[in-house]
Design an enzyme around this catalytic site. Structure first.
Site, PDB file in Angstrom:
ATOM      1  N   THR A 131      23.097  53.395  35.979  1.00 30.86           N
ATOM      2  CA  THR A 131      22.940  52.264  34.964  1.00 30.86           C
ATOM      3  C   THR A 131      22.039  51.248  35.370  1.00 30.86           C
ATOM      4  OG1 THR A 131      24.766  51.339  35.864  1.00 30.86           O
ATOM      5  CG2 THR A 131      25.265  53.115  34.347  1.00 30.86           C
TER       6      THR A 131
ATOM      7  N   ALA B 202      41.710  44.699  34.429  1.00 28.13           N
ATOM      8  CA  ALA B 202      42.657  45.703  33.508  1.00 28.13           C
ATOM      9  C   ALA B 202      42.133  47.040  33.871  1.00 28.13           C
ATOM     10  CB  ALA B 202      42.815  45.067  32.160  1.00 28.13           C
TER      11      ALA B 202
ATOM     12  N   LEU C 277      33.257  55.097  44.174  1.00 22.25           N
ATOM     13  CA  LEU C 277      32.809  53.697  44.029  1.00 22.25           C
ATOM     14  C   LEU C 277      32.144  53.327  42.511  1.00 22.25           C
ATOM     15  CD1 LEU C 277      31.871  54.291  47.304  1.00 22.25           C
ATOM     16  CD2 LEU C 277      32.025  51.695  47.199  1.00 22.25           C
ATOM     17  N   ALA C 278      31.883  54.469  41.680  1.00 22.61           N
ATOM     18  CA  ALA C 278      31.252  54.185  40.635  1.00 22.61           C
ATOM     19  C   ALA C 278      32.281  53.503  39.596  1.00 22.61           C
ATOM     20  CB  ALA C 278      31.063  55.653  39.839  1.00 22.61           C
TER      21      ALA C 278
ATOM     22  N   THR D 261      33.892  54.133  31.676  1.00 21.32           N
ATOM     23  CA  THR D 261      33.419  54.702  33.136  1.00 21.32           C
ATOM     24  C   THR D 261      34.866  54.307  33.959  1.00 21.32           C
ATOM     25  OG1 THR D 261      31.290  53.762  32.717  1.00 21.32           O
ATOM     26  CG2 THR D 261      32.157  53.980  35.073  1.00 21.32           C
TER      27      THR D 261
ATOM     28  N   LYS E 254      39.992  48.426  36.250  1.00 21.63           N
ATOM     29  CA  LYS E 254      40.207  48.741  37.552  1.00 21.63           C
ATOM     30  C   LYS E 254      41.785  48.936  37.745  1.00 21.63           C
ATOM     31  CE  LYS E 254      37.756  49.433  40.499  1.00 21.63           C
ATOM     32  NZ  LYS E 254      37.012  50.535  40.807  1.00 21.63           N
TER      33      LYS E 254
ATOM     34  N   THR F 233      39.607  46.662  43.932  1.00 23.04           N
ATOM     35  CA  THR F 233      39.149  45.304  43.617  1.00 23.04           C
ATOM     36  C   THR F 233      40.617  44.394  44.067  1.00 23.04           C
ATOM     37  OG1 THR F 233      38.308  43.185  42.593  1.00 23.04           O
ATOM     38  CG2 THR F 233      38.938  45.024  41.138  1.00 23.04           C
ATOM     39  N   ASP F 234      40.497  43.262  44.639  1.00 19.19           N
ATOM     40  CA  ASP F 234      41.272  42.130  44.493  1.00 19.19           C
ATOM     41  C   ASP F 234      41.852  41.786  43.164  1.00 19.19           C
ATOM     42  OD1 ASP F 234      39.287  40.542  44.367  1.00 19.19           O
ATOM     43  OD2 ASP F 234      39.870  39.398  46.074  1.00 19.19           O
ATOM     44  N   GLU F 235      40.830  41.864  42.318  1.00 22.76           N
ATOM     45  CA  GLU F 235      40.989  41.302  40.934  1.00 22.76           C
ATOM     46  C   GLU F 235      42.336  41.701  39.862  1.00 22.76           C
ATOM     47  OE1 GLU F 235      37.588  39.859  38.508  1.00 22.76           O
ATOM     48  OE2 GLU F 235      36.507  40.404  40.384  1.00 22.76           O
TER      49      GLU F 235
ATOM     50  N   TYR G  18      37.608  43.724  32.768  1.00 22.40           N
ATOM     51  CA  TYR G  18      37.275  44.499  34.010  1.00 22.40           C
ATOM     52  C   TYR G  18      38.358  44.883  34.992  1.00 22.40           C
ATOM     53  CZ  TYR G  18      35.928  45.037  38.822  1.00 22.40           C
ATOM     54  OH  TYR G  18      35.495  44.994  40.231  1.00 22.40           O
TER      55      TYR G  18
END
Length: 376
Positions: free
Chosen positions: A35, A161, A80-81, A99, A163, A133-135, A159
């Site tokens: 991408t 959510a 990691l994608a 994705t 993950k 991620t930590d998010e 994003y």
């Protein structure tokens, strides 16, 4: 080992692949859709290695995933994608659902079918490592609070959510099907080869061109900064030594407000390439407006512009990385001071990579995201 790395042409994925080829005897299969943020130039130094192979594949394409597993017979998957930019997820969440959630589901199912067909020895050794991620944890309340591996999920953006959803899928496939999975959640990465939509490369490149340095709100959002090559070492340690079913938080022990980061970048640029010597700002070939701005500027800090904050912006993230240190012996090698200096030097020394990655589509997105925001 042969490791299948999804998203290997991205920022963190390419660092993982470079680490494996440079420092181990393992082989890597890089599976990437390519991408806007995927860039094979980030892998130029290892692309000729006989231990490296590339597959141009979308993780949502199950038939192609099955083909890749049959062809390459990996011993582990490092996933990691992902679509990974919060601002883009706010503007267009659909790609993040597709994705990060559907793609992870497709990869889990392809991996599970492949894993079930392995002989007992290889089946016992197989690993599926999901990089997150930590998010997913939302933000922290108290100034001393830290995210641990048992912190409840409270994602704030499309994003994070998406993950969080992918993390839950991986844990479900572990519990329901017995898949040998591991999960890592990391803090903000920075370093070489970072696509210039994220804060640090955006500030560096805008400053060098004499453009405004957009800061959301007051810039008082706190992040824990992790040098990408330290992260790559941690990820390899987890996939090779981590305990199946476990989660490991990976952080850099470097909490900084965004405005602090920007000030540090400006100070380093003032040191390495002062405004007075920057031809793009005040040279004879620079636009007249830039020449005038250059004469009036004493520091790149003069370009800082506070803009309207983004919706749902988390205030503070901070990682407790004591578990990975205690159980796997990993600690970051770079301080923020050493890592950020290396990062600025890399961007100054690699103008060709920067020029190639800054496509028209990237510029259009920058204009759309920042130009519509009023100054704060």
């Amino acid at each position: 080992m042969k490791i299948l790395v999804t998203g290997g042409a991205g920022f963190i994925g390419s660092a993982v692949i470079r680490h494996i080829i440079r420092n181990t005897a393992d082989s890597v299969v890089n599976l990437d859709k390519l991408t806007y943020a995927g860039n094979l130039e980030s892998l130029a130094e290892i692309s000729d290695s006989e231990r490296y192979a590339f597959e141009h594949v979308d993780i949502c394409n199950r038939a192609e995933l099955d083909r890749v597993f049959r062809k390459h017979q990996p011993d582990a998957v490092m996933h990691l994608a992902a679509e990974s930019h919060v601002d883009r997820s706010i503007d267009g969440p659909s790609a993040f659902i597709e994705t990060n959630i559907v793609g992870t589901y497709c990869l889990l199912e392809a991996s599970r079918q492949y894993w079930l067909g392995l002989d007992e020895t290889r089946k016992a050794a197989f690993r599926f490592h999901h990089i997150s991620t930590d998010e997913v944890y939302g933000d922290l309340e108290g100034p001393e609070d830290l995210f641990t591996e048992t912190t409840s999920y409270a994602p704030s953006s499309p994003y994070s959510a998406s993950k969080a959803s992918s993390d839950h899928l991986v844990r479900a496939w572990r519990r329901t099907y017995g898949m040998p999975t591991l999960i890592t959640n990391c803090s903000n990465n920075y370093g070489p080869y970072h696509f210039p939509e994220k804060l640090i490369p955006l500030i560096i490149l805008n400053a060098l061109e004499g453009k405004p340095l957009p800061i959301y709100g007051k810039g008082d959002q706190v992040r824990d900064w992790l040098y990408v090559e330290d992260h790559a070492r941690a990820l390899y340690k987890v996939v090779t030594e981590g305990e199946v079913g476990e989660t490991y938080n990976i952080g850099g022990h470097n909490e900084k407000q965004n405005i602090e980061v920007v000030h540090t970048l400006c100070e380093l640029l003032d040191e390495f390439r002062p405004v007075s010597s920057n031809a793009k700002i005040c040279g004879s070939d620079a636009p007249v407006a830039n020449q005038a701005a250059g004469l009036a500027m004493s520091s790149y800090k003069d370009l800082i512009t506070h803009v309207q904050d983004r919706p749902g912006h988390d205030l503070r993230y901070a990682i407790d990385a004591s578990k990975i240190q205690r159980e796997l012996g990993w600690t970051p090698e770079e301080t923020f001071e050493s890592g950020i200096r290396k990062t600025v030097e890399w961007y100054l020394n690699n103008p060709d990579w920067v020029a190639h990655v800054k496509s028209g589509a990237y510029q259009q997105w920058l204009d759309k995201n920042y130009s519509a925001r009023t100054t704060a």
